[in-house]
Design an enzyme around this catalytic site. Structure first.
Site, PDB file in Angstrom:
ATOM      1  N   ASP A 110      -2.953   0.876   6.877  1.00  0.00           N
ATOM      2  CA  ASP A 110      -2.082   0.624   5.724  1.00  0.00           C
ATOM      3  C   ASP A 110      -1.598  -0.824   5.699  1.00  0.00           C
ATOM      4  O   ASP A 110      -1.419  -1.422   4.639  1.00  0.00           O
ATOM      5  CB  ASP A 110      -0.861   1.557   5.760  1.00  0.00           C
ATOM      6  CG  ASP A 110      -1.267   2.987   6.057  1.00  0.00           C
ATOM      7  OD1 ASP A 110      -1.347   3.783   5.116  1.00  0.00           O
ATOM      8  OD2 ASP A 110      -1.512   3.281   7.239  1.00  0.00           O
TER       9      ASP A 110
ATOM     10  N   ASP B 255       0.887  -1.165   0.000  1.00  0.00           N
ATOM     11  CA  ASP B 255       0.000   0.000   0.000  1.00  0.00           C
ATOM     12  C   ASP B 255       0.919   1.207   0.000  1.00  0.00           C
ATOM     13  O   ASP B 255       1.445   1.599   1.048  1.00  0.00           O
ATOM     14  CB  ASP B 255      -0.888  -0.019   1.252  1.00  0.00           C
ATOM     15  CG  ASP B 255      -1.891   1.133   1.245  1.00  0.00           C
ATOM     16  OD1 ASP B 255      -2.264   1.585   0.146  1.00  0.00           O
ATOM     17  OD2 ASP B 255      -2.291   1.571   2.319  1.00  0.00           O
TER      18      ASP B 255
ATOM     19  N   GLU C  52      -1.326  -1.073  -4.935  1.00  0.00           N
ATOM     20  CA  GLU C  52      -2.596  -0.377  -5.163  1.00  0.00           C
ATOM     21  C   GLU C  52      -2.425   0.654  -6.268  1.00  0.00           C
ATOM     22  O   GLU C  52      -1.495   1.456  -6.247  1.00  0.00           O
ATOM     23  CB  GLU C  52      -3.078   0.305  -3.873  1.00  0.00           C
ATOM     24  CG  GLU C  52      -4.449   0.936  -4.049  1.00  0.00           C
ATOM     25  CD  GLU C  52      -5.086   1.317  -2.726  1.00  0.00           C
ATOM     26  OE1 GLU C  52      -5.166   0.454  -1.836  1.00  0.00           O
ATOM     27  OE2 GLU C  52      -5.498   2.478  -2.592  1.00  0.00           O
TER      28      GLU C  52
END
EC number: 3.1.21.10
Lengths: 170, 170
Positions: free
Chosen positions: B140, B7, B67
């Site tokens: 996260d 992330d 992501e």
């Protein structure tokens, strides 16, 4: 002051080295790093890192000046430009060279007197200021030289402004 | 299939390693790389590069799942996220590990069944799927695990889609 100007991009990354001080500027080198758009993104970034490292070693600039990118309608283009900018940040750090950011408006104002100047006008002025026989091509190369001139001329004032920017991030 | 989910971020970069196949998933590791927001940007990226390299060496994932970031109102945040993404691309390439991108919607749909699920719901499902004693913190870290689960479960289908994306760029 020797400045390496970087117009960040993956398809074309403009590079220009200028020795300059207030009102004076001399071109040391200009070039463009190109990577094929069908190559794997990580491979393109690794190649850019290698080439930037080569320029930093060869020309030993006092500072790297990079165009500060803003998001616009073309998100994909902004992202690849941001990726190239990250490589510039990483590589300059590894070579111990400070990095500064200038907006397109600052660069245009520095070389043409107007922050709203056309791209062609920037190229014309870069050619005149550096007393080149012909305009640097492609535009990315001219933009990199304009960035370098901009920073050399703004000098320490710009560095102070950059240091005061919240977070200091582009 | 072993997946390292990332992330991307500079202040906090979530990392999660999952071994998984269709409908099954086991957590191998989870963590967060933090860099101080007042540090020099190049230094932060260099630290992230070092840490990512460490995770790649230690856990030897088959693939890195990141992501896919879209531009939104907070331009500064998008830029630092894009810079972190570039470091993931660069580092994965140097370690010879393929990288794939998944949108937040794909990740949410994979672990909750709905692409519009709330963040808390994602954390809850990650905790259940991986049979963890408590929810991974911060968010996260949970997001990185969700990414890894998403890719492990989508498997080769997602890889084919990624290969067909024009330019293949995030």
């Amino acid at each position: 002051m020797r400045v390496l100007g970087v117009d960040p991009g993956l398809t074309r990354c403009g590079l220009g080295v200028v020795d300059g001080s207030a009102g004076r500027a001399r071109m040391i080198a200009v070039g463009v790093v190109r990577t094929p758009s069908d190559a794997e993104p990580g491979e393109r970034l690794a190649y850019l890192e290698t080439q930037l490292g080569e320029w930093l070693r060869r020309f030993s600039p006092d500072v790297v000046a990079v165009e500060r990118v803003f998001a616009d309608a073309n998100v994909a283009s902004v992202m690849t430009t941001a990726h190239a900018t990250a490589i510039a940040l990483l590589t300059a750090h590894k070579h111990g060279v400070p990095i500064v950011f200038h907006t397109p408006t600052e660069v245009k104002a520095a070389v043409t007197g107007s922050g709203r100047a056309e791209k062609a006008q920037v190229t014309t002025m870069v050619t005149k200021i550096l007393r080149l026989d012909e305009p640097p091509r492609p535009a990315d190369a001219a933009d990199a030289l304009a960035l370098a001139i901009c920073h050399a001329w703004r000098g320490s004032a710009a560095a102070r402004v950059a240091a005061l920017t919240p977070g200091g991030m582009p």
